[in-house]
Structure formats: structure tokens, C-alpha cells
Design a protein around this motif. Structure first.
Motif, PDB file in Angstrom:
ATOM      1  N   SER A 203       7.637 -40.440  -0.391  1.00 30.22           N
ATOM      2  CA  SER A 203       7.228 -40.793   0.960  1.00 30.22           C
ATOM      3  C   SER A 203       5.934 -41.592   0.964  1.00 30.22           C
ATOM      4  O   SER A 203       5.415 -41.944   2.007  1.00 30.22           O
ATOM      5  CB  SER A 203       7.031 -39.526   1.805  1.00 30.22           C
ATOM      6  OG  SER A 203       5.940 -38.769   1.319  1.00 30.22           O
ATOM      7  N   ALA A 204       5.379 -41.875  -0.220  1.00 31.63           N
ATOM      8  CA  ALA A 204       4.120 -42.606  -0.289  1.00 31.63           C
ATOM      9  C   ALA A 204       4.364 -44.104  -0.299  1.00 31.63           C
ATOM     10  O   ALA A 204       5.359 -44.585  -0.806  1.00 31.63           O
ATOM     11  CB  ALA A 204       3.345 -42.205  -1.536  1.00 31.63           C
ATOM     12  N   SER A 205       3.440 -44.842   0.282  1.00 30.59           N
ATOM     13  CA  SER A 205       3.508 -46.289   0.305  1.00 30.59           C
ATOM     14  C   SER A 205       2.096 -46.821   0.467  1.00 30.59           C
ATOM     15  O   SER A 205       1.160 -46.075   0.719  1.00 30.59           O
ATOM     16  CB  SER A 205       4.401 -46.756   1.456  1.00 30.59           C
ATOM     17  OG  SER A 205       4.541 -48.147   1.456  1.00 30.59           O
ATOM     18  N   THR A 206       1.926 -48.114   0.306  1.00 34.90           N
ATOM     19  CA  THR A 206       0.608 -48.713   0.473  1.00 34.90           C
ATOM     20  C   THR A 206       0.386 -49.087   1.925  1.00 34.90           C
ATOM     21  O   THR A 206       1.207 -49.786   2.521  1.00 34.90           O
ATOM     22  CB  THR A 206       0.472 -49.972  -0.408  1.00 34.90           C
ATOM     23  OG1 THR A 206       0.636 -49.589  -1.761  1.00 34.90           O
ATOM     24  CG2 THR A 206      -0.893 -50.617  -0.231  1.00 34.90           C
ATOM     25  N   LEU A 207      -0.710 -48.633   2.484  1.00 35.48           N
ATOM     26  CA  LEU A 207      -1.065 -48.984   3.854  1.00 35.48           C
ATOM     27  C   LEU A 207      -1.804 -50.311   3.835  1.00 35.48           C
ATOM     28  O   LEU A 207      -2.882 -50.422   3.265  1.00 35.48           O
ATOM     29  CB  LEU A 207      -1.953 -47.890   4.453  1.00 35.48           C
ATOM     30  CG  LEU A 207      -2.403 -48.087   5.898  1.00 35.48           C
ATOM     31  CD1 LEU A 207      -1.201 -48.098   6.829  1.00 35.48           C
ATOM     32  CD2 LEU A 207      -3.366 -46.992   6.308  1.00 35.48           C
ATOM     33  N   ILE A 208      -1.206 -51.327   4.423  1.00 35.84           N
ATOM     34  CA  ILE A 208      -1.806 -52.656   4.439  1.00 35.84           C
ATOM     35  C   ILE A 208      -2.810 -52.790   5.579  1.00 35.84           C
ATOM     36  O   ILE A 208      -3.868 -53.370   5.429  1.00 35.84           O
ATOM     37  CB  ILE A 208      -0.707 -53.726   4.570  1.00 35.84           C
ATOM     38  CG1 ILE A 208       0.198 -53.690   3.330  1.00 35.84           C
ATOM     39  CG2 ILE A 208      -1.307 -55.117   4.739  1.00 35.84           C
ATOM     40  CD1 ILE A 208       1.380 -54.628   3.424  1.00 35.84           C
ATOM     41  N   TYR A 209      -2.474 -52.245   6.722  1.00 36.54           N
ATOM     42  CA  TYR A 209      -3.336 -52.385   7.905  1.00 36.54           C
ATOM     43  C   TYR A 209      -3.167 -51.166   8.793  1.00 36.54           C
ATOM     44  O   TYR A 209      -2.071 -50.629   8.932  1.00 36.54           O
ATOM     45  CB  TYR A 209      -2.962 -53.636   8.695  1.00 36.54           C
ATOM     46  CG  TYR A 209      -3.591 -53.744  10.073  1.00 36.54           C
ATOM     47  CD1 TYR A 209      -4.801 -54.390  10.252  1.00 36.54           C
ATOM     48  CD2 TYR A 209      -2.973 -53.185  11.181  1.00 36.54           C
ATOM     49  CE1 TYR A 209      -5.380 -54.487  11.515  1.00 36.54           C
ATOM     50  CE2 TYR A 209      -3.544 -53.274  12.444  1.00 36.54           C
ATOM     51  CZ  TYR A 209      -4.741 -53.929  12.597  1.00 36.54           C
ATOM     52  OH  TYR A 209      -5.313 -54.015  13.833  1.00 36.54           O
ATOM     53  N   SER A 210      -4.266 -50.727   9.381  1.00 35.67           N
ATOM     54  CA  SER A 210      -4.219 -49.620  10.321  1.00 35.67           C
ATOM     55  C   SER A 210      -5.342 -49.772  11.331  1.00 35.67           C
ATOM     56  O   SER A 210      -6.418 -50.259  11.002  1.00 35.67           O
ATOM     57  CB  SER A 210      -4.367 -48.280   9.596  1.00 35.67           C
ATOM     58  OG  SER A 210      -4.510 -47.229  10.524  1.00 35.67           O
ATOM     59  N   SER A 211      -5.079 -49.370  12.547  1.00 33.90           N
ATOM     60  CA  SER A 211      -6.130 -49.376  13.563  1.00 33.90           C
ATOM     61  C   SER A 211      -6.672 -47.970  13.785  1.00 33.90           C
ATOM     62  O   SER A 211      -7.340 -47.699  14.770  1.00 33.90           O
ATOM     63  CB  SER A 211      -5.578 -49.940  14.881  1.00 33.90           C
ATOM     64  OG  SER A 211      -4.429 -49.226  15.277  1.00 33.90           O
ATOM     65  N   ALA A 212      -6.383 -47.061  12.843  1.00 34.65           N
ATOM     66  CA  ALA A 212      -6.871 -45.681  12.914  1.00 34.65           C
ATOM     67  C   ALA A 212      -7.281 -45.243  11.511  1.00 34.65           C
ATOM     68  O   ALA A 212      -6.943 -45.903  10.527  1.00 34.65           O
ATOM     69  CB  ALA A 212      -5.787 -44.772  13.470  1.00 34.65           C
ATOM     70  N   PRO A 213      -8.023 -44.141  11.357  1.00 32.06           N
ATOM     71  CA  PRO A 213      -8.412 -43.680  10.017  1.00 32.06           C
ATOM     72  C   PRO A 213      -7.198 -43.453   9.120  1.00 32.06           C
ATOM     73  O   PRO A 213      -6.129 -43.072   9.584  1.00 32.06           O
ATOM     74  CB  PRO A 213      -9.141 -42.357  10.307  1.00 32.06           C
ATOM     75  CG  PRO A 213      -9.645 -42.510  11.695  1.00 32.06           C
ATOM     76  CD  PRO A 213      -8.590 -43.299  12.421  1.00 32.06           C
ATOM     77  N   ALA A 214      -7.367 -43.691   7.815  1.00 31.74           N
ATOM     78  CA  ALA A 214      -6.298 -43.489   6.842  1.00 31.74           C
ATOM     79  C   ALA A 214      -6.641 -42.304   5.961  1.00 31.74           C
ATOM     80  O   ALA A 214      -7.809 -42.039   5.659  1.00 31.74           O
ATOM     81  CB  ALA A 214      -6.133 -44.742   5.985  1.00 31.74           C
ATOM     82  N   TYR A 215      -5.610 -41.577   5.507  1.00 29.62           N
ATOM     83  CA  TYR A 215      -5.782 -40.369   4.711  1.00 29.62           C
ATOM     84  C   TYR A 215      -4.904 -40.455   3.463  1.00 29.62           C
ATOM     85  O   TYR A 215      -3.825 -41.047   3.481  1.00 29.62           O
ATOM     86  CB  TYR A 215      -5.393 -39.134   5.528  1.00 29.62           C
ATOM     87  CG  TYR A 215      -6.253 -38.937   6.755  1.00 29.62           C
ATOM     88  CD1 TYR A 215      -7.383 -38.124   6.718  1.00 29.62           C
ATOM     89  CD2 TYR A 215      -5.950 -39.596   7.943  1.00 29.62           C
ATOM     90  CE1 TYR A 215      -8.173 -37.956   7.839  1.00 29.62           C
ATOM     91  CE2 TYR A 215      -6.747 -39.438   9.073  1.00 29.62           C
ATOM     92  CZ  TYR A 215      -7.858 -38.620   9.008  1.00 29.62           C
ATOM     93  OH  TYR A 215      -8.646 -38.467  10.115  1.00 29.62           O
ATOM     94  N   ASP A 216      -5.377 -39.831   2.379  1.00 26.19           N
ATOM     95  CA  ASP A 216      -4.569 -39.821   1.162  1.00 26.19           C
ATOM     96  C   ASP A 216      -3.554 -38.686   1.209  1.00 26.19           C
ATOM     97  O   ASP A 216      -3.434 -37.969   2.212  1.00 26.19           O
ATOM     98  CB  ASP A 216      -5.453 -39.757  -0.093  1.00 26.19           C
ATOM     99  CG  ASP A 216      -6.212 -38.438  -0.202  1.00 26.19           C
ATOM    100  OD1 ASP A 216      -5.875 -37.480   0.526  1.00 26.19           O
ATOM    101  OD2 ASP A 216      -7.149 -38.365  -1.020  1.00 26.19           O
ATOM    102  N   LEU A 217      -2.813 -38.504   0.107  1.00 28.35           N
ATOM    103  CA  LEU A 217      -1.749 -37.504   0.091  1.00 28.35           C
ATOM    104  C   LEU A 217      -2.269 -36.080   0.202  1.00 28.35           C
ATOM    105  O   LEU A 217      -1.520 -35.162   0.539  1.00 28.35           O
ATOM    106  CB  LEU A 217      -0.923 -37.651  -1.192  1.00 28.35           C
ATOM    107  CG  LEU A 217      -0.125 -38.955  -1.301  1.00 28.35           C
ATOM    108  CD1 LEU A 217       0.524 -39.059  -2.663  1.00 28.35           C
ATOM    109  CD2 LEU A 217       0.931 -39.034  -0.214  1.00 28.35           C
ATOM    110  N   ASN A 218      -3.550 -35.875  -0.082  1.00 29.51           N
ATOM    111  CA  ASN A 218      -4.148 -34.547   0.013  1.00 29.51           C
ATOM    112  C   ASN A 218      -4.860 -34.315   1.342  1.00 29.51           C
ATOM    113  O   ASN A 218      -5.535 -33.308   1.517  1.00 29.51           O
ATOM    114  CB  ASN A 218      -5.141 -34.338  -1.134  1.00 29.51           C
ATOM    115  CG  ASN A 218      -4.451 -34.349  -2.479  1.00 29.51           C
ATOM    116  OD1 ASN A 218      -3.409 -33.734  -2.635  1.00 29.51           O
ATOM    117  ND2 ASN A 218      -5.017 -35.067  -3.438  1.00 29.51           N
ATOM    118  N   GLY A 219      -4.713 -35.259   2.250  1.00 29.47           N
ATOM    119  CA  GLY A 219      -5.318 -35.099   3.559  1.00 29.47           C
ATOM    120  C   GLY A 219      -6.765 -35.543   3.639  1.00 29.47           C
ATOM    121  O   GLY A 219      -7.410 -35.368   4.675  1.00 29.47           O
TER     122      GLY A 219
END
Length: 241
Positions: A203-219
Motif C-alpha cells: 500500500s506504500a507509494s511515493t507522495l509527489i505533492y500534498s497540501s497537507a502534512p505527510a506521514y511515514d508508514l509508522n505514523g
């Protein structure tokens, strides 16, 4: 989307040499309703209205529709849904074919003129489609719109059929952008020492762009919006969808 514009686009600022392969979009659908059609009506069946998700490049800082990296053409029923919603809904759209971009690009949502945004009967309402926007802390606008003929009633300086910055069309939209997550893979040829960590989580992928905070697989939070109010992660970091 309204009778002043049926097409809108989010500008994604990237270095000129930055390449990306886009596979999925996430967004917040705030409103969606469709005028019902029956055999007694002549209204165009709203689920069958053409809709496209297009990825454009730019020329001299302006959206350039002649530079199209790729597009997904379907109907609004297939892309958004066959039925309206009662509450704001988080939507995930997986592109049928990956789209390859280079440099700054625009994600455009384009809905056909058959979508009935002006109610023919007040008792049944109208068709409606809306994505959640947000306002950058920097007040720098990166939302673009494509005015219709009716837009001249609101802004006589608008040019119907020509893309323009949303805040140039309506000053009250200064600093506006769209709430989007863009997923895929990125490559920057001139960067060295940046590697995508491996993971067994499908279910993991690379986040290219986000308008909100990003979190890793461990939260753990790995990035937050910058002064422009956006995150641009091009280091191949793996985060949860």
C-alpha cells in the motif's frame, strides 16, 4: 465548478528537470449531486456527461493546454460516481495509465457543458460538483480556471475559453489552491544520493505533492506545508496512501 467556469486546474511547482510518473490522485469531494433524468425529460443524463483529468505543462508561467502530458477521458459518473453524496467524501482516483510529466505541471478537472449547473426547475435543484479548496498562508494563488461566456457577467475582463489565474478572475480567491494528494514516482536526473527505501507494504507509494502534512508508514510526520502552504516531496520517500 459553476456557470462561470467548468474547468479548473491546480499548479504543481517542480524544478524544470524534475520528472514524475503519476498514478493516482486523492481529493476531498465536498459536494456532488445530479439532476435526475426520466423518460419524460429531455435533460442530458448527467452521469454520462464527459469529464477529463488532464495534465498540462506551462509556458512563461502560464498553463499551456498545447503541452499535454496525458489525460484520462471518461464520464463524470465513472470518474466521480453514479450517485450524489450527502456528506463530504475523500475520493481516490487511480489513473488507467500512468502519466509522465517533466517540470511544473497542472492537474486539470474538466467537465462538459452538458452538466446542468443552472436549475431548470427549482423544485428539483441542479447538478453540482465541488472539490475542497484551501488558502495558502503565503496568499500565492496556484488555482487556475477557464471562464465560460457567462463569466463576462461577473468579470468583463475575462476571456472565455482561456485559462487564467483564479485570483485574476475573482480577487476574493487570492491564495486559493485545491486540496490534493498526487501519487507516483519521481526522478530528478541531476540529483545524486537520493534513493527510494524499499518496503514490503504494497500500500506504500511515493507522495509527489500534498497540501497537507505527510506521514511515514509508522505514523511519524515527515513533512509539513511550507510557507506556500504545500508539500513537494521529490526524494522518493515512502508514505502511506
Amino acid at each position: 465548478m459553476n456557470h462561470y467556469y467548468r474547468q479548473l486546474a491546480q499548479r504543481i511547482d517542480m524544478p524544470d528537470i524534475q520528472e514524475a510518473t503519476i498514478t493516482q490522485l486523492n481529493y476531498q469531494l465536498t459536494n456532488y449531486s445530479l439532476i435526475p433524468s426520466t423518460s419524460q425529460t429531455t435533460w442530458f443524463r448527467q452521469q454520462e456527461v464527459p469529464m477529463s483529468i488532464a495534465f498540462y505543462g506551462e509556458t512563461d508561467g502560464h498553463l499551456d493546454p498545447t503541452k499535454c502530458f496525458g489525460r484520462y477521458d471518461a464520464t463524470i459518473g465513472k470518474i466521480v460516481g453514479m450517485y450524489g453524496i450527502g456528506l463530504s467524501t475523500f475520493k481516490s482516483l487511480e489513473l488507467p495509465k500512468p502519466v509522465h510529466t517533466q517540470g511544473t505541471f497542472y492537474v486539470a478537472f474538466e467537465v462538459g457543458d452538458e452538466f446542468i449547473v443552472d436549475s431548470p426547475d427549482l423544485q428539483i435543484g441542479r447538478s453540482l460538483w465541488a472539490i475542497e479548496p484551501f488558502v495558502h498562508r503565503s496568499r500565492v494563488t496556484d488555482l487556475w480556471v477557464k471562464p465560460t461566456e457567462q463569466a463576462l457577467n461577473f468579470n468583463p475582463a475575462a476571456t472565455p475559453g482561456q485559462w487564467m489565474l483564479a485570483s485574476d478572475f475573482n480577487p476574493e480567491m487570492q491564495g486559493w489552491g485545491l486540496f490534493l494528494y498526487i501519487w507516483g514516482q519521481t526522478v530528478c536526473p541531476n540529483l545524486v544520493g537520493i534513493n527510494s527505501p524499499t518496503t514490503d507494504d504494497s500500500s506504500a507509494s511515493t507522495l509527489i505533492y500534498s497540501s497537507a502534512p505527510a506521514y511515514d508508514l509508522n505514523g511519524r510526520r515527515i513533512s509539513a506545508p511550507n510557507q506556500q502552504g504545500v508539500i513537494s516531496i521529490s526524494s522518493g520517500r515512502k508514505v502511506l496512501r
